[in-house]
Design a protein around this motif. Sequence first.
Motif, PDB file in Angstrom:
ATOM      1  N   ALA A 261     111.337 -22.279 107.497  1.00 47.92           N
ATOM      2  CA  ALA A 261     111.051 -23.280 106.750  1.00 47.92           C
ATOM      3  C   ALA A 261     109.580 -23.690 106.854  1.00 47.92           C
ATOM      4  CB  ALA A 261     111.836 -24.661 106.787  1.00 47.92           C
ATOM      5  N   MET A 262     109.163 -23.788 107.988  1.00 51.67           N
ATOM      6  CA  MET A 262     107.762 -24.032 108.428  1.00 51.67           C
ATOM      7  C   MET A 262     106.659 -23.015 107.766  1.00 51.67           C
ATOM      8  SD  MET A 262     107.833 -25.624 112.057  1.00 51.67           S
ATOM      9  CE  MET A 262     106.240 -25.682 112.050  1.00 51.67           C
ATOM     10  N   LEU A 263     107.069 -21.665 107.606  1.00 54.70           N
ATOM     11  CA  LEU A 263     106.607 -20.552 107.251  1.00 54.70           C
ATOM     12  C   LEU A 263     106.468 -20.556 105.527  1.00 54.70           C
ATOM     13  CD1 LEU A 263     107.816 -17.673 109.430  1.00 54.70           C
ATOM     14  CD2 LEU A 263     105.361 -18.697 109.338  1.00 54.70           C
ATOM     15  N   THR A 264     107.351 -21.338 105.109  1.00 51.53           N
ATOM     16  CA  THR A 264     107.566 -21.342 103.496  1.00 51.53           C
ATOM     17  C   THR A 264     106.483 -22.485 103.108  1.00 51.53           C
ATOM     18  OG1 THR A 264     110.072 -21.119 103.676  1.00 51.53           O
ATOM     19  CG2 THR A 264     109.045 -21.969 101.771  1.00 51.53           C
ATOM     20  N   LEU A 265     106.379 -23.503 103.898  1.00 52.86           N
ATOM     21  CA  LEU A 265     105.418 -24.339 103.565  1.00 52.86           C
ATOM     22  C   LEU A 265     104.011 -24.154 103.950  1.00 52.86           C
ATOM     23  CD1 LEU A 265     107.179 -27.717 105.056  1.00 52.86           C
ATOM     24  CD2 LEU A 265     107.178 -27.006 102.638  1.00 52.86           C
ATOM     25  N   ALA A 266     103.804 -23.104 104.761  1.00 55.45           N
ATOM     26  CA  ALA A 266     102.583 -22.676 104.986  1.00 55.45           C
ATOM     27  C   ALA A 266     101.968 -21.681 103.684  1.00 55.45           C
ATOM     28  CB  ALA A 266     102.430 -22.022 106.446  1.00 55.45           C
ATOM     29  N   VAL A 267     102.891 -21.062 103.267  1.00 57.68           N
ATOM     30  CA  VAL A 267     102.583 -19.883 102.179  1.00 57.68           C
ATOM     31  C   VAL A 267     101.387 -20.453 101.356  1.00 57.68           C
ATOM     32  CG1 VAL A 267     103.323 -18.362 100.438  1.00 57.68           C
ATOM     33  CG2 VAL A 267     104.600 -18.557 102.612  1.00 57.68           C
ATOM     34  N   PRO A 268     101.680 -21.632 100.555  1.00 55.34           N
ATOM     35  CA  PRO A 268     100.819 -22.029  99.454  1.00 55.34           C
ATOM     36  C   PRO A 268      99.440 -22.260  99.949  1.00 55.34           C
ATOM     37  CG  PRO A 268     102.732 -23.199  99.147  1.00 55.34           C
ATOM     38  CD  PRO A 268     102.799 -22.480 100.627  1.00 55.34           C
ATOM     39  N   ILE A 269      99.355 -22.680 101.185  1.00 60.92           N
ATOM     40  CA  ILE A 269      97.904 -22.929 101.668  1.00 60.92           C
ATOM     41  C   ILE A 269      97.095 -22.149 102.788  1.00 60.92           C
ATOM     42  CG2 ILE A 269      98.449 -25.588 101.439  1.00 60.92           C
ATOM     43  CD1 ILE A 269      99.187 -25.560 104.537  1.00 60.92           C
ATOM     44  N   TYR A 270      97.885 -20.884 102.958  1.00 61.87           N
ATOM     45  CA  TYR A 270      97.658 -19.984 104.201  1.00 61.87           C
ATOM     46  C   TYR A 270      95.949 -19.475 103.803  1.00 61.87           C
ATOM     47  CZ  TYR A 270      97.022 -15.510 106.477  1.00 61.87           C
ATOM     48  OH  TYR A 270      96.609 -14.448 107.273  1.00 61.87           O
ATOM     49  N   SER A 271      95.607 -19.218 102.665  1.00 59.52           N
ATOM     50  CA  SER A 271      93.988 -18.900 102.489  1.00 59.52           C
ATOM     51  C   SER A 271      93.350 -19.927 102.875  1.00 59.52           C
ATOM     52  CB  SER A 271      94.118 -18.496 100.974  1.00 59.52           C
ATOM     53  OG  SER A 271      94.185 -19.676 100.221  1.00 59.52           O
ATOM     54  N   SER A 272      93.584 -21.190 102.821  1.00 56.31           N
ATOM     55  CA  SER A 272      92.539 -22.187 103.190  1.00 56.31           C
ATOM     56  C   SER A 272      92.957 -22.678 104.685  1.00 56.31           C
ATOM     57  CB  SER A 272      92.588 -23.432 102.247  1.00 56.31           C
ATOM     58  OG  SER A 272      93.754 -23.948 102.120  1.00 56.31           O
ATOM     59  N   ASP A 273      94.112 -22.788 105.018  1.00 54.58           N
ATOM     60  CA  ASP A 273      94.664 -23.230 106.639  1.00 54.58           C
ATOM     61  C   ASP A 273      95.476 -22.461 107.049  1.00 54.58           C
ATOM     62  OD1 ASP A 273      93.205 -25.931 106.214  1.00 54.58           O
ATOM     63  OD2 ASP A 273      94.313 -26.276 104.758  1.00 54.58           O
ATOM     64  N   PRO A 274      95.065 -21.001 107.420  1.00 54.64           N
ATOM     65  CA  PRO A 274      95.933 -20.180 108.213  1.00 54.64           C
ATOM     66  C   PRO A 274      96.736 -20.644 109.604  1.00 54.64           C
ATOM     67  CG  PRO A 274      93.720 -19.535 108.616  1.00 54.64           C
ATOM     68  CD  PRO A 274      93.476 -20.755 107.624  1.00 54.64           C
ATOM     69  N   ALA A 275      96.124 -21.629 109.991  1.00 55.52           N
ATOM     70  CA  ALA A 275      96.797 -22.147 111.448  1.00 55.52           C
ATOM     71  C   ALA A 275      98.406 -22.309 110.935  1.00 55.52           C
ATOM     72  CB  ALA A 275      96.091 -23.323 111.974  1.00 55.52           C
TER      73      ALA A 275
END
Length: 330
Positions: free
Chosen positions: A284-298
């Motif tokens: 689920a944490m990976l799901t939340l990270a997908v929309p902001i991956y380009s700006s916040d890859p961490a």
Amino acid sequence: MGAPIEVTGSDAEAQPEAVLVGVDKKKIQGRSLGQIAWMRLKRDKVALTGAIVVILLIVLAIIGPFFVQNPLTYHQNLIDPTYNRPKSGIWHTGISGDHWLGVEPGTGRDMLARIVHGARISLLVSFLATLTSVVIGTVMGITAGYFGGWVDYLISRTMDAFLAFPLLLFAIALVGVVSDGAFGLNGNGLRISVLVIVIGFFNWPYIGRIIRGQTLSLREREFVDAARSMGARNSYVLFKEVLPNLVAPILVYSTLLIPVNILFEAALSFLGVGVIPPTPSWGAMLTLAVPIYSSDPAYMIIPGMAIFITVLAFNLFGDGLRDALDPRAK
């Protein structure tokens, strides 16, 4: 002609068998198969490192949540309202002395706490699912391999049907059907039960095929024929003769099945059919990270590395355990 060997004391009671003595006049003691396997495993530094990481992960999942912050606590004061991300830290992650892995964008929830609590969910589901698969697969595999005939044919065709089952689609559909409650369960208790049933019950043919093949070989061995010739029942032969010789492959393939189940649980959580938010889960944490991956890859790297390290550690330990228990398989 050499002088006769004089044996005195407790060694004299061991006659007529010979007592082996090394060059330093000490008795040479035999070693069990478990001790020999442990000696081989200790020499494999890579597998030993994997085992240490696995133990640390289990300890972290058990006692870690008692030493970290509440993963559901929001820290809005750390979030920049303009860009909806942490105000400070490397790559705007919010890393500080209070938040070692930073905070989550938008909510400010502590990432370390969510990783630790997510480890508990992932390991709990994967261990229970693996246990279910091992129990069912062992029973079905040993039954098919020992009795053969129509029993073997029926169980083998059942394995083929389960292997062809669209497991991922079934999991998504099942969660949708029982989303409100079932079997007296609701919420995350129901979700975890569904995950264990789906992953464990439908994955048993993988270990079942392995146990069946091993049993087909063991049932032709001399010790099995000896037990039968002495009038032993099938239940005695199965549980006293065949099953103890299957402990090694069961242990090995269990350690290799756990990381597969961890990945499957993460995939289901990534698709939204895992535990119910806001309960932490690596997928689920990976799901939340997908929309902001380009700006916040961490925020994708941290849970991704948690999954990677866990799966790698189990795989390294499983490979080393296989070599230690069966060196001829190299």
